[in-house]
Design an enzyme around this catalytic site. Structure first.
Site, PDB file in Angstrom:
ATOM      1  N   GLU A 100       0.760  -1.252  -0.008  1.00 39.41           N
ATOM      2  CA  GLU A 100      -0.070  -0.260  -0.173  1.00 39.41           C
ATOM      3  C   GLU A 100       0.763   1.195  -0.046  1.00 39.41           C
ATOM      4  O   GLU A 100       1.793   1.155   0.693  1.00 39.41           O
ATOM      5  CB  GLU A 100      -0.840  -0.087   1.317  1.00 39.41           C
ATOM      6  CG  GLU A 100      -1.880  -0.991   1.165  1.00 39.41           C
ATOM      7  CD  GLU A 100      -2.853  -0.930   2.456  1.00 39.41           C
ATOM      8  OE1 GLU A 100      -2.960  -0.103   3.001  1.00 39.41           O
ATOM      9  OE2 GLU A 100      -3.738  -2.233   2.532  1.00 39.41           O
ATOM     10  N   HIS A 147      -8.271   1.162   1.328  1.00 44.11           N
ATOM     11  CA  HIS A 147      -8.112   0.633   2.911  1.00 44.11           C
ATOM     12  C   HIS A 147      -9.064   1.460   3.812  1.00 44.11           C
ATOM     13  O   HIS A 147      -8.700   2.188   4.541  1.00 44.11           O
ATOM     14  CB  HIS A 147      -6.811   0.556   3.465  1.00 44.11           C
ATOM     15  CG  HIS A 147      -6.296   0.074   4.510  1.00 44.11           C
ATOM     16  ND1 HIS A 147      -5.093  -0.585   4.790  1.00 44.11           N
ATOM     17  CD2 HIS A 147      -7.043  -0.310   5.583  1.00 44.11           C
ATOM     18  CE1 HIS A 147      -5.115  -1.030   6.061  1.00 44.11           C
ATOM     19  NE2 HIS A 147      -6.242  -0.947   6.653  1.00 44.11           N
TER      20      HIS A 147
HETATM   21  C1  DGY Z   1      -6.662  -1.555  11.542  1.00 47.19           C
HETATM   22  O1  DGY Z   1      -7.237  -1.167  12.426  1.00 47.19           O
HETATM   23  O2  DGY Z   1      -5.735  -2.387  11.598  1.00 47.19           O
HETATM   24  C2  DGY Z   1      -7.151  -1.064  10.198  1.00 47.19           C
HETATM   25  O3  DGY Z   1      -6.397  -1.812   9.088  1.00 47.19           O
HETATM   26  C3  DGY Z   1      -7.022   0.532  10.026  1.00 47.19           C
HETATM   27  O4  DGY Z   1      -5.600   0.713  10.532  1.00 47.19           O
END
Ligand code: DGY
Length: 329
Positions: free
Chosen positions: A277, A295
Site C-alpha cells: 500500500e 483501505h
Molecule cells: C486496523 O485497525 O488495523 C485497520 O486496518 C486500520 O488501521
C-alpha cells in the site's frame, strides 16, 4: 497528571475531537500536512518523545528501532508507549519494541462493525458486479434496462467461508447470515466454544475453499498467513467463487489472484488491502472483475473517532502509571 506535560508525536491527522483531547492532555507534535513520516522521523520520535501515536501506514520496523537506539547512543529510548491507532500491529516490529522496553497498544473492538460492514459491501459489490456497473454508467455506455444485461449472483443460500473467526470475521458472518440469508462456515485457530448454531467449523483451509461460494479473509498478517491465498490455494476455490480481503494485503499473493480472476476459477474479488500500500498490483488494476477500495475498513467518522479516543486512553494509562487497557505485548 502532574509536572510537565508528556510530549506525544502524532504521525497523521486525526478527527478533530481526538486531536482536541490529545492537545488538552499532552504537548503534541501534530502533522497538519498529513504527509507520511519518514523512517528517520519515526526513529527520532521514538528516541526523543515520551509517546508515539502511529497508524498502519507508519512502518516501525527493526531498522527504525535500531536507528532510534543509534540516536540515543545505546541509552534507553525516551518513548514510554507506542499507542497505535488501529487494531492490526503488523507494521510494528513487536520483538524490537519489547527489546527496547516500549509497550505497544492497539484499538480493538471499536472498529469491528464498520470493518465487517465494509467486507459485506465488498461481497455484494463483487457478487452483483457493481464496480463494473458504475463504471459503465459513468462512461455513458448504459443503453437502458435489458433482462439479460449485467447479471450478477445472488448471495442468498450460498456458503460464506470465513477465514479467521475473531471479532470482525464473526460480525461479518452474523451480517451475511441475518441480512443476506447466507450459510456460514469458518476456520479458526482455536475451537470456538460459543459458536452460533448456524455456523459450522471447517476441518481445514482446503475443505473450506472447496465448499465455499464466497471466502472472506479475517486473519492477522503473520509469517504463517503470508500468501495464505496463493496459486495452489486459489486453485482449490470453486469455479465462480468470490474472494474478499479486508484483513491485510500480505495474506494474498496478488499476482496469483490476478491470474485466478483472469483464467479461473474465481468470478470476482473485493479488496480493501494490498501487499504494498498504496501501490496496487498492475495486473489487478487491469481487471474489471475486482473491486478495489483504498483501505477503508474503519473509515467512518464514528469509528475513526472511537479509535483515536481508545489510543488516547492507552496513552493516559501509561502516563498515569497504570497498565494500558489494550497492550499488545
Ligand atoms: C486496523 O485497525 O488495523 C485497520 O486496518 C486500520 O488501521
Amino acid at each position: 497528571m502532574s509536572g510537565a506535560r508528556p510530549h506525544v508525536v502524532v504521525t497523521r491527522c486525526l478527527p478533530e475531537a481526538v486531536e482536541a483531547a490529545l492537545d488538552a492532555r499532552y504537548r503534541c507534535t501534530f502533522n497538519p500536512a498529513d504527509v507520511p513520516m519518514s523512517g528517520a522521523a519515526l526513529a527520532a520520535a521514538l528516541a526523543t518523545a515520551d509517546g508515539l501515536l502511529p497508524v498502519v501506514s507508519d512502518r516501525l520496523d527493526r531498522a527504525v528501532w535500531h536507528a532510534a537506539r543509534d540516536i540515543t547512543g545505546g541509552a534507553p529510548l525516551r518513548c514510554r508507549v507506542v499507542a497505535n491507532c488501529g487494531v492490526g500491529v503488523d507494521h510494528i516490529d513487536l520483538d524490537a519494541a519489547r527489546v527496547a522496553g516500549v509497550p505497544v497498544t492497539n484499538t480493538p473492538d471499536v472498529l469491528t462493525e464498520d470493518t465487517a460492514d465494509l467486507a459485506l459491501a465488498l461481497l455484494l459489490m463483487a457478487a452483483r458486479r457493481l464496480g463494473e456497473a458504475e463504471r459503465l454508467v459513468r462512461a455513458g455506455r448504459w443503453a437502458g434496462l435489458a433482462p439479460t444485461h449485467h447479471p450478477g449472483r445472488s448471495p442468498a443460500g450460498k456458503m460464506l467461508g470465513v477465514v479467521g473467526y475473531g471479532r470482525i470475521g464473526r460480525a461479518l458472518a452474523r451480517k451475511a447470515h441475518d441480512a443476506l440469508g447466507m450459510r456460514v462456515q469458518y476456520l479458526a485457530r482455536r475451537p470456538v466454544a460459543d459458536a452460533e448454531p448456524w455456523a459450522t467449523a471447517a476441518p481445514s483451509l482446503d475443505a473450506l475453499l472447496e465448499t465455499s461460494d464466497v471466502v472472506s479473509l479475517h486473519c492477522p498478517a503473520t509469517p504463517e498467513t503470508h500468501h495464505l491465498m496463493n496459486a495452489a490455494t486459489l486453485a482449490r476455490m470453486r469455479p465462480g467463487a468470490i474472494l474478499v480481503n479486508t484483513a491485510r494485503g500480505s495474506v494474498v499473493d496478488e499476482g496469483a489472484l490476478a491470474a485466478a480472476l483472469r483464467d479461473g476459477p474465481l468470478a470476482a474479488a473485493g479488496l480493501d488491502v494490498y501487499e504494498q500500500e498504496p501501490a496496487v498490483h498492475p495486473a489487478l488494476l487491469a481487471l474489471e472483475n475486482v473491486v478495489l477500495l483504498p483501505h477503508l475498513g474503519s473509515a467512518t467518522v464514528e469509528t475513526r473517532t472511537a479509535m483515536g479516543m481508545r489510543a488516547v486512553a492507552n496513552l493516559d494509562a501509561v502516563f498515569a502509571g497504570r497498565a494500558p487497557p489494550d497492550r499488545v505485548r
